[in-house]
Structure formats: structure tokens, C-alpha cells
Design an enzyme around this catalytic site. Sequence first.
Site, mmCIF file in Angstrom:
data_model
loop_
_atom_site.group_PDB
_atom_site.id
_atom_site.type_symbol
_atom_site.label_atom_id
_atom_site.label_comp_id
_atom_site.label_asym_id
_atom_site.label_seq_id
_atom_site.Cartn_x
_atom_site.Cartn_y
_atom_site.Cartn_z
ATOM 1 N N GLY A 151 0.823 -1.201 0.000
ATOM 2 C CA GLY A 151 0.000 0.000 0.000
ATOM 3 C C GLY A 151 0.849 1.240 0.000
ATOM 4 N N GLY A 158 0.544 5.255 1.576
ATOM 5 C CA GLY A 158 -0.231 6.251 2.307
ATOM 6 C C GLY A 158 0.385 7.604 2.125
ATOM 7 N N PHE A 204 2.173 9.116 3.932
ATOM 8 C CA PHE A 204 3.501 9.262 4.492
ATOM 9 C C PHE A 204 4.521 8.368 3.812
ATOM 10 C CE2 PHE A 204 0.265 10.060 7.686
ATOM 11 C CZ PHE A 204 0.571 11.358 8.045
ATOM 12 N N GLY A 205 4.059 7.611 2.827
ATOM 13 C CA GLY A 205 5.013 6.769 2.120
ATOM 14 C C GLY A 205 4.482 5.360 1.924
ATOM 15 N N PRO A 206 5.245 4.548 1.174
ATOM 16 C CA PRO A 206 4.788 3.189 0.862
ATOM 17 C C PRO A 206 4.885 2.253 2.070
ATOM 18 C CG PRO A 206 6.987 3.566 -0.009
ATOM 19 C CD PRO A 206 6.534 4.873 0.554
ATOM 20 N N LYS A 212 6.589 0.699 7.173
ATOM 21 C CA LYS A 212 6.238 1.956 6.523
ATOM 22 C C LYS A 212 7.516 2.744 6.290
ATOM 23 C CE LYS A 212 2.365 3.948 7.282
ATOM 24 N NZ LYS A 212 1.492 4.666 6.330
ATOM 25 N N ASP A 266 -5.647 11.518 9.930
ATOM 26 C CA ASP A 266 -5.870 10.846 8.657
ATOM 27 C C ASP A 266 -6.701 9.589 8.858
ATOM 28 O OD1 ASP A 266 -3.747 9.643 5.918
ATOM 29 O OD2 ASP A 266 -5.771 10.497 5.940
#
Length: 801
Positions: free
Chosen positions: A493, A495, A497-499, A514, A611
Site C-alpha cells: 500500500g 499512504g 507518508f510513504g509506501p 512503513k 488521517d
Amino acid sequence: METLLTTLSVFLCIFMPISSSSSSTATTTTDTLLANQSLSDGQTLTSSDHTFQLGFFSPPKSKNRYLGIWFKNSNSTVVWVANRANPISDSSATLTFQSDGNLAIFNGTKTKTLVWSSNLTRRVENPVAQILWSGNFVLKNGISGDSLWRSFDYPVDTLLVGVNITRHKDLVSWKTPEDPSPGHYSFSIDAHGLTQLVLRNGSAKRFRSGPWNGLEFPGLDYFLFNPSFAPSYRSGTQGGEPVYRRIALSPSGWLQRLTWNNQSREWDVLNSVPQKDCDKYGFCGANGVCDMGKSPVCKCLPGFTPKNWQEWGRMDWRGGCVRRTELENEGRDGFLAIQKLKLPDVLDYWTSSDMSLDGCRRECLRNGSCVAYTNSDISEGGKGCIMWFGDLMDIRMLDNDGLQQLYLKLASSDIEAHSRSSKKNTPVVAIVVPSVAVPMVILSVIGWYMSRPTRKKTEGDGNAEDEDLDLPLYDWTTIATATSNFSLTNKIGEGGFGPVYKGKLVEGQEIAVKRLSMDSGQGISEFKNEVSLISKLQHRNLVKLLGCCIHGHEKLLIYEYMTNESLDYFIYDKERSNLLDWQKRFDIIMGIARGLLYLHQDSRLRIIHRDLKTSNILLDEEHNPKISDFGMARIFAGDQMEANTKRVVGTYGYMSPEYALEGFFSTKSDIFSFGVVLLEIVSGKKNRGFGNSNEEHNLLGNAWTLWKEGKAMEIMDIALEESCIPSEVLKCIQVGLLCVQQLSKDRPSMSSVVSMLSSETISLPQPIIPGYFTETSIDILLREEESHSENGVTVTLLGGR
Ligand SMILES: *[C@@H]1O[C@H](CO)[C@@H](O)[C@H](O)[C@H]1NC(C)=O
Ligand SMILES: *[C@@H]1O[C@H](CO)[C@@H](O)[C@H](O)[C@H]1NC(C)=O
Ligand SMILES: *[C@@H]1O[C@H](CO)[C@@H](O)[C@H](O)[C@H]1NC(C)=O
Ligand SMILES: *[C@@H]1O[C@H](CO)[C@@H](O)[C@H](O)[C@H]1NC(C)=O
Ligand SMILES: *[C@@H]1O[C@H](CO)[C@@H](O)[C@H](O)[C@H]1NC(C)=O
Ligand SMILES: *[C@@H]1O[C@H](CO)[C@@H](O)[C@H](O)[C@H]1NC(C)=O
Ligand SMILES: *[C@@H]1O[C@H](CO)[C@@H](O)[C@H](O)[C@H]1NC(C)=O
Ligand SMILES: *[C@@H]1O[C@H](CO)[C@@H](O)[C@H](O)[C@H]1NC(C)=O
Ligand SMILES: *[C@@H]1O[C@H](CO)[C@@H](O)[C@H](O)[C@H]1NC(C)=O
Ligand SMILES: *[C@@H]1O[C@H](CO)[C@@H](O)[C@H](O)[C@H]1NC(C)=O
């Protein structure tokens, strides 16, 4: 009082019949032995109120004879023994006066042997000996009344009212209940500069009071000095009867406060130390703190971390704690004040009776060995100084309003961490910024942030500094290996803030990694600190943050891996939505609410998620919801409760108007997002992209319109038709609408949300028109956002105002 009794007794004895030593059989009823009298085995003196008797006795199962004092109504309760280490084997003993007036015990019939003596070097004129009401046996000048020797000055194992225990006059337990000779345990005054009461087993400390602070012995105060618990043999009357009390050190090492129970004819134990774990000396090891109100009872002092995590994990606390961050000692350390505790043992210390608290602090700051300080005397507003060096031993929290506080020296980074983590739940008593730029935060102990064993530590190239960090640090190679070098196949995934990558550690544990794509603006140490704080949050509805990894500019967060996808995977899909019936969905809504409540109110860090959306709600095997990404806001933007930010992170469709338009976030912006999530769960539809593009309203608008027309049930997912409970569905829709009100003040708090959802009876306010609905300006914003969005991936817009 003593004088009064003495006088009274003298007065009485003049008129009382006196039995002389020549009366061989009769038990005396007098309390006084005259100079020309002696007391032989079998005779007794009895205090004038018939409470105490003095005479020769044998302990149970023993043939040895001892001169002692006991309670008349409980003659096995011996409160004093003259010849405890010098037993007499037969009944030949007599108590008599020596020619110099000293009291003495002799044994033997023909040749008399001195067994015991009052040992006064001074000659006693006109000696008389008397057993007083208090149980004190005194030798005095019968004419002047001056008492020259008192049994109270030579306590054995018992304190009665008026017994003063002073230095070198310890209580020493009987060896066994059958043997009064000195046993293993002692209770004494430890006085070298500071005065403490210490119970020992041999030379080892078993229990300790806090040092005398001018008012009390903290930790033993209730035991000795509370007026209603006075160690009195007669501390008042109950229903006209005297109450007998005593404090005794038992042969098995317990210091007990007892009261005579006239009904059962036994002594009831009122208190006993060491009773609780926290009473036991040094139970939590060096730099540990014991708190009976907490589970587990042992914690490290703030800024300290267990020396051996494995042992602490096994609840073996003896290894104690070590400092998390070494002191800098360039005047840059600070102090954290901890209240309501029993001060550490005075092992390696320095004290001055006339230094001010301020002077004490300056001296402690200056002296590199000093680790803590406080006032040595708290009477008269506080004075004097104690400084501790080395490890701090035997600290515990006190239930009562402990009067003293300890100022603990910590590296300034640890102080900041603690002041931040204790903001919530904790009355921060005061923040004192002393003249020198030393951060000092006073916090009450109830909420300090404590260490928890780490889940997993780095093996391999973990450097020495990391060893001490209360933060699971993973090394880069471990994570790279676990995620096949962050391969695309492992990517699960992306998001704001990053993969995110799925990974599997060598030991088999599955993790989600993350990879933070942005610079958080934090330094490494703040970042670690932040991760450490967040990894401590524990709630069944939060995804567990296991640790982090820092490698050059790369920052990774390691989470527990959730097997069954995120909520959006289920609810928007025609097939999969059938897997979540109404009961399941309602439970998911409650779970999210509870998780969010914990973040907002119940955790020590007040966290605004910023979020919250269905793709951030992960489900475990049993479809229990777990909120993920919850620490991101803190990691990126600090910890303000309400703030204005230039960088708007979040997902349009879930963002409150004030946040999307003005970058203004608070718990109420999370509640807006929660309302959207709730309505999406009920409807099985996305707020964004609701229906087809011709649709006039988004989900919120549609829900509101239907609600107004009394047709709110129509918004419900068809998949729920069979399982739903209409009243619950309607309640959820109503709560959802309340959460998405235009103005943040109109939205309920998370705790109201939880109680509204869980209560059958609470009457809910009526919602008015939600935010995000009629505003054309927002429509423009939304369309603009659409173009940034790729494959439904969250975008993060920078800028805003
Ligand atoms: C003991 O001494 C008291 C006075 O001190 C005296 O009255 C009494 O007669 C004496 N008794 C004997 C047996 O000598
Ligand atoms: C205590 O009382 C019991 C009986 O009440 C008696 O047998 C015993 O000798 C007494 N002991 C002493 C030390 O007076
Ligand atoms: C008197 O006591 C001592 C020790 O206290 C002992 O050695 C001695 O045998 C005793 N004498 C008699 C006659 O009991
Ligand atoms: C009396 O004094 C002597 C010598 O000072 C000492 O050996 C003895 O133990 C003392 N006895 C008591 C009962 O204190
Ligand atoms: C105990 O100490 C108090 C206070 O110092 C004093 O007044 C009292 O006389 C002492 N009692 C005895 C039995 O020495
Ligand atoms: C006192 O110390 C001895 C020897 O160190 C030990 O065997 C005993 O268990 C201790 N007593 C208690 C009550 O802890
Ligand atoms: C104790 O109880 C007995 C009867 O149970 C009663 O006669 C006596 O007065 C009570 N008080 C004392 C101080 O013994
Ligand atoms: C700290 O204070 C103690 C006690 O006054 C003293 O012995 C020691 O030398 C001091 N250390 C430093 C570094 O000043
Ligand atoms: C990951 O990269 C390293 C070197 O960059 C390489 O040695 C290793 O084989 C790679 N591992 C995998 C699973 O691709
Ligand atoms: C996810 O949930 C479904 C439905 O309950 C279940 O059949 C499946 O085994 C779960 N998957 C995993 C990986 O646990």
C-alpha cells in the site's frame, strides 16, 4: 504523664499491703519492691491497674526461667525480659537489691550467682522498684522519687506507649517463640546525619522508613505516630473498656502493631511490615520505584530503563534500572520533581541542615556525582538539603499525601519526554523554569510515563548506545531482508507518508514496514523519542507499533502485520461486504470509537490522528478493527492540541472543513473523519465518489437529506437488510451526522460518541446540516484534489492557507 503516673503509684503504694520476701507462697498484689524485700520465683508484682505483671516465667515448651513483664490478662504476652540471653535453669532465682542499690537477679540456693543487674555505676539511695501502669519497671530513690533506671530504656522486642527507641537501643526479636535470646531481626534507628527506622534480618535491610523529615518517618508514619494508632497499651476506651496495644517484632521478622481483643482473648494484628511487596527493602532494585497501586508494582524512575529486560519481563525486579540518557553535567541537565514518595535510602549522600532548596539544587547541578536532591526538613516550609550520589534504592509511592518530593536529575531530553508524555491525565503541578536555563517539570506520580519491556531488539550491528534505549530499533539489513529489499511484490500500500511493505523476519514474525517518504523535520533523537512514546500506546483497537529503523536519511516504522486487510477492502465491495453483517459492523464502529477515544483522551499522549479513513482501519482475523497510522501526526507535526499547520496531511472526503480550508486541526477534526467513516460503514459507500457523477450530493449530503425526510434507513447498505437492527442503524446515522457538523463546536467529543453508541437510553441531539455539503468553494477544492489523486491513493497537499 509519666510523672503523673509515677506520683500516683507512689501515693498508692503507701497505703497498699506489702508482702515481704519471707512470705513464701503468696503472690504479691503490690506493684512495688522495697529495699528490704526480694521477689522470688513464683511471686509477682502487679501494676496498680492490674494491667501488667512482673515475675519469673518460662516461655512455652521451655523450662528456662526469665524475669519478665507480661500482660496480666494475656500472660503469655511478654513485653520485657531482663535476662534474655542468660536463662536460669531452675526456680532458684530471686530479684533483689544489691548493697549499692542496684537491682539484681541471683540464682542458686547455697551459692548465689549474679545472673543480671541494672548495672548502674552510681549508688542508689533508698532504692525501691516499681512496675508502673505503663508497663515500665523503674528503679528509683524511694524518697526523692527520682527514677534512675527504667526498663523502657532497655526494650527487648516490644514497644509500649512511652518507650522511646533511640540509638543503640534497638528492638531485637526473640530467637524463637520459645527462646527470648536475641534473634535474627532488629528494628533500629539508623542515624548518621539523617534518621531512618530500619528493620533488619541480620545485617541485611528488610524494611525501611523514609528519613525523618521534621514531621514524620514517611512510610511508617501511620504505624507509629498516628494518634489513633498510638502504640498505647491503653489508647482510650471502647465501651468503657481499656484498649491494649503494643508494637512487637516477631521472631519471624515481622514488625506488628497489635490490639487486644477482649472477645476472642487474642491479639489482633492491626498492621504488619514488611507486608506488601513494596515494603520489602529494595524490591524494585536500584532506581526502581514500587507502587502498590500499579500493576506490575515495579517501574523504573522516569528517565531510567530496566537493566535487564528479560528479568523484568519475568517480574524479577532485583536487577533494577539504569539511566536512559547519560547526564551531560555541563549544567545542561534538569530536574524532575516526583511527589508522594518515600525518599531513597541514604546510602551515599550529603546533607546540610541550613542550605536552602535553591542552594541545594545549584549544588546538585554543579556536582557531577549528585543524582537527586531535596529538602532534608519539610517543617516550617522546608529547609536543609540532602543530595544523593550513585544508585537510588528502595523508593516507593506512598498512599497518603506524601509530603516530600524528590528532585531527580535527568538529561534534558528525558525531561522533555516526560513532561510531554505526562500532559494528559496528569496534573502537572507546576513548571518551574529556574534562573539558569534548566528545564524542570514537577509532575505528580500518578501519570508518569513508565518503561515497558521491548518486544524485539536488534541483533547484529546494534551499537552500544542503542542497547540502553527503551525503543526497539531494527537494523536496516534485517528489514531489507525481511522485505526482499523493499521489492514491489512486497509493497502492500501507499499512504500519505510513504509506501508500506509486508515483511517477514527471520524468526517468522510478519511485519508491516512503513517507509517514510518525507522528512519529518525532526532530528534523529526526537524521532526515536517520539517512536518510543508511540510504541508504548497499547489498545486493542490500535495497530501495534513495534519499533523503527533509521538508516542514513531513511526512516522506517515497523508495525505488527494485520492479516485480513483494511476496512475499505470489505465495505465497498459487492461480494466482500456480505462478510460483515450488521452486528460485525456495529462492533467495528464501536472499536474504532474506543480506539480513537484512547488516542484523544485515555492515553498519556494526546494524539490527533489527522488521517482517519477506512483504509487506515485494519481488521484482524476476527474482524476486530485496529486503527493504524495513528502516531503520524505527532511524528510529523509535534504535539499541539490544536494548531494551525501549513502542511495539510489527510485525505479529502474525510477532512473537516476547517482543516481542509484553513489547516486547523483538533480532536474535533478527527471526529469529523470518524463520522464519515461511520456513515461509510453503514452505507457501504464512499463519501467521495458517492453514486455516479451526476449525483447532486456526496454521502454526507445524501444522508442528511434522507435523515431530514425521515427516510434515513434508505442510506443503509443492502447487504445489511437481513441482519440489521433498525434502531441501532438509525442511532449510528444520527451519531454520524452529529460528528460531521459544519462547526467543530457542534460535534460531540469522542467520549460522548462512545456513550451515545453504547447506551440504549441516552437521547441524542438532533443534527443540523453537515459541513462539506453546500460549500461550493469546497467543491472546487475537491476537484482540484481529484487531479492529484492516483488510483485512489491518498494525496498530501502542502500549502493550504
Ligand atoms: C521494710 O522496710 C520498710 C520501710 O522501708 C519497713 O516499714 C518494713 O517494716 C520493713 N520490713 C521488713 C520485713 O523489714
Ligand atoms: C498464665 O496463666 C495460666 C493459667 O491462666 C497459668 O497456668 C500460667 O502459669 C500463667 N503463666 C504465667 C507466666 O503467669
Ligand atoms: C545459675 O545460672 C548460671 C548461668 O546463668 C548457670 O551457669 C548456673 O548453673 C546456675 N546455677 C544454678 C544453681 O542454677
Ligand atoms: C553490666 O556491666 C558489665 C560490665 O560493664 C557487663 O559485662 C554486663 O553485660 C552488664 N550487664 C547488663 C545486664 O547490662
Ligand atoms: C521519651 O522521650 C520523650 C521525649 O524526648 C521524653 O519526654 C520521655 O520522658 C521519654 N520517655 C522515656 C521512658 O524515656
Ligand atoms: C533472613 O535471612 C536468612 C539468611 O540470610 C534467610 O534464610 C531468611 O529467609 C531471611 N528471613 C526472611 C524472613 O526473609
Ligand atoms: C472483657 O470481657 C469480659 C467478659 O467477656 C468482661 O467481664 C470484662 O470486663 C471485659 N474487659 C476487660 C478489660 O477484661
Ligand atoms: C560532590 O559532593 C561530594 C560531597 O560533598 C564530594 O565529596 C564530591 O567530591 C563532590 N564531587 C564533585 C565533582 O564536586
Ligand atoms: C538485497 O540487496 C543486497 C545487496 O544490495 C543483495 O546482496 C541481496 O541479495 C538482496 N536480497 C534480495 C532478497 O533481493
Ligand atoms: C480473512 O477473513 C475471511 C473471512 O472471515 C477468512 O475466510 C480468511 O481466512 C481471513 N484471512 C486471513 C488471512 O485470516
